[in-house]
Design an enzyme around this catalytic site. Sequence first.
Site, PDB file in Angstrom:
ATOM      1  N   MET A  98     -11.399  -6.141   6.421  1.00 53.86           N
ATOM      2  CA  MET A  98     -10.421  -5.158   7.098  1.00 53.86           C
ATOM      3  C   MET A  98     -10.151  -5.887   7.899  1.00 53.86           C
ATOM      4  O   MET A  98     -10.790  -6.205   9.154  1.00 53.86           O
ATOM      5  CB  MET A  98     -11.272  -3.943   7.165  1.00 53.86           C
ATOM      6  N   ASP A 128      -6.293  -6.518   4.856  1.00 52.45           N
ATOM      7  CA  ASP A 128      -5.926  -5.083   4.588  1.00 52.45           C
ATOM      8  C   ASP A 128      -5.776  -4.553   6.305  1.00 52.45           C
ATOM      9  O   ASP A 128      -6.896  -4.265   6.756  1.00 52.45           O
ATOM     10  CB  ASP A 128      -6.785  -4.093   3.632  1.00 52.45           C
ATOM     11  N   HIS A 160      -8.684   1.076  -3.220  1.00 56.32           N
ATOM     12  CA  HIS A 160      -9.621   0.865  -2.288  1.00 56.32           C
ATOM     13  C   HIS A 160     -10.322   2.231  -1.983  1.00 56.32           C
ATOM     14  O   HIS A 160      -9.704   3.137  -1.430  1.00 56.32           O
ATOM     15  CB  HIS A 160      -8.702   0.283  -1.026  1.00 56.32           C
ATOM     16  N   SER A 197       0.850  -1.281   0.277  1.00 56.86           N
ATOM     17  CA  SER A 197       0.055   0.156   0.169  1.00 56.86           C
ATOM     18  C   SER A 197       1.105   1.370  -0.018  1.00 56.86           C
ATOM     19  O   SER A 197       1.816   1.228   0.885  1.00 56.86           O
ATOM     20  CB  SER A 197      -1.012   0.072   1.211  1.00 56.86           C
ATOM     21  N   HIS A 208      -1.551  -1.415  -3.961  1.00 59.67           N
ATOM     22  CA  HIS A 208      -2.604  -1.245  -3.253  1.00 59.67           C
ATOM     23  C   HIS A 208      -2.800   0.334  -3.373  1.00 59.67           C
ATOM     24  O   HIS A 208      -1.870   1.212  -2.662  1.00 59.67           O
ATOM     25  CB  HIS A 208      -2.885  -1.612  -2.071  1.00 59.67           C
ATOM     26  N   ASP A 216      -5.031   3.568  -1.537  1.00 59.77           N
ATOM     27  CA  ASP A 216      -6.075   3.760  -0.519  1.00 59.77           C
ATOM     28  C   ASP A 216      -6.576   5.216  -0.994  1.00 59.77           C
ATOM     29  O   ASP A 216      -5.992   6.365  -0.471  1.00 59.77           O
ATOM     30  CB  ASP A 216      -5.253   3.826   0.893  1.00 59.77           C
ATOM     31  N   MET A 251     -12.226   4.223   0.359  1.00 61.22           N
ATOM     32  CA  MET A 251     -12.836   4.573   1.658  1.00 61.22           C
ATOM     33  C   MET A 251     -13.744   5.836   1.535  1.00 61.22           C
ATOM     34  O   MET A 251     -13.042   6.805   2.210  1.00 61.22           O
ATOM     35  CB  MET A 251     -11.680   4.546   2.662  1.00 61.22           C
ATOM     36  N   MET A 268      -9.268   8.214   0.528  1.00 62.53           N
ATOM     37  CA  MET A 268      -9.889   8.436   1.627  1.00 62.53           C
ATOM     38  C   MET A 268     -10.425   9.726   1.557  1.00 62.53           C
ATOM     39  O   MET A 268      -9.988  10.679   1.081  1.00 62.53           O
ATOM     40  CB  MET A 268      -8.906   8.476   2.928  1.00 62.53           C
TER      41      MET A 268
HETATM   42  C1  DX5 Z   1      -5.918   1.405   6.220  1.00 59.49           C
HETATM   43  C2  DX5 Z   1      -5.594   1.227   4.500  1.00 59.49           C
HETATM   44  C3  DX5 Z   1      -4.570   0.122   4.434  1.00 59.49           C
HETATM   45  C4  DX5 Z   1      -3.208   0.791   5.120  1.00 59.49           C
HETATM   46  C5  DX5 Z   1      -2.578  -0.692   5.477  1.00 59.49           C
HETATM   47  O1  DX5 Z   1      -7.085   2.207   6.076  1.00 59.49           O
HETATM   48  O2  DX5 Z   1      -6.906   0.698   3.938  1.00 59.49           O
HETATM   49  O3  DX5 Z   1      -4.534  -0.125   2.988  1.00 59.49           O
HETATM   50  O4  DX5 Z   1      -2.332   1.199   4.016  1.00 59.49           O
HETATM   51  O5  DX5 Z   1      -1.555  -0.078   6.125  1.00 59.49           O
HETATM   52  P1  DX5 Z   1      -0.859  -1.115   7.140  1.00 59.49           P
HETATM   53  O6  DX5 Z   1      -0.176  -2.569   6.348  1.00 59.49           O
HETATM   54  O7  DX5 Z   1       0.603  -0.343   7.674  1.00 59.49           O
HETATM   55  O8  DX5 Z   1      -1.845  -1.529   8.419  1.00 59.49           O
HETATM   56 ZN    ZN Z   2      -6.375  -0.273   1.830  1.00 59.51          ZN
END
Ligand code: DX5
Ligand code: ZN
Length: 221
Positions: A137, A175, A66, A8, A33, A35, A68, A37
């Site tokens: 998750m 994740d 992903h 990620s 990956h 993210d 969010m 947000m």
């Molecule tokens: C968290 C994200 C993850 C994050 C995971 O909300 O969806 O993808 O990057 O990070 P680690 O592997 O450090 O927990």
């Molecule tokens: Zn993620």
Amino acid sequence: MSVRIAPSILSADFARLGDEIAMCVEGGADWIHIDVMDGCFVPNLTYGAKVIETVRRLTSLPLDVHLMVVEPEKYFEDFVAAGANVLTIHQEAAPHLHRQLARIRELGAQAGVALNPSTPVATLADVVDEIDLLLVMTVNPGFGGQRFIEHSVQKIAQARALLHSRGRPALVEVDGGISRDTIARCWRAGADTFVAGNAVFAAKDPRAEIATLRSRCSDVA
Ligand code: DX5
Ligand code: ZN
């Protein structure tokens, strides 16, 4: 079952994003990956189509995006046009999940659904046939570097069982808090796709860490 490791970029150094992605490729990463947000569905803000497009230019690896965000459907077209291969939306943010998953596939991407730690696997019983990936998750979403929630292991097994019972060959992704210490438990429970942010980018040797994560799975295969 083959193992997919998806670093990620949330934990990457954005001043050196090109080098960070190249390092993942050299280390044998399977996916990248990304993210997204929105500061509303989760208490953090990150990036959108512009960054997806940038990463697309830096690698030919599949981009695992992903979302969010609330109202994720607003972004499907732009993200696919930017180069996303997998779009994963949250069950909790998608009241019309069935229609939204169908739309993702219609655009030519793989459709994923993510479940927060408090959302039961059974809530997906009526959309199993529409999904290519089920993301369990293993932390509450929003930030990298959080601690793995042990209860998730049971949910991974339930997710795999639900897909199996319906003859659905979808991927089971995990994740959050995935590391050399937690990955094998997830693999044994039925996960095949592993997101890792902190474990890869904070490692002394990120390339080697990707291989170590993968080997922890084959050790128990
Ligand atoms: C968290 C994200 C993850 C994050 C995971 O909300 O969806 O993808 O990057 O990070 P680690 O592997 O450090 O927990
Ligand atoms: Zn993620």
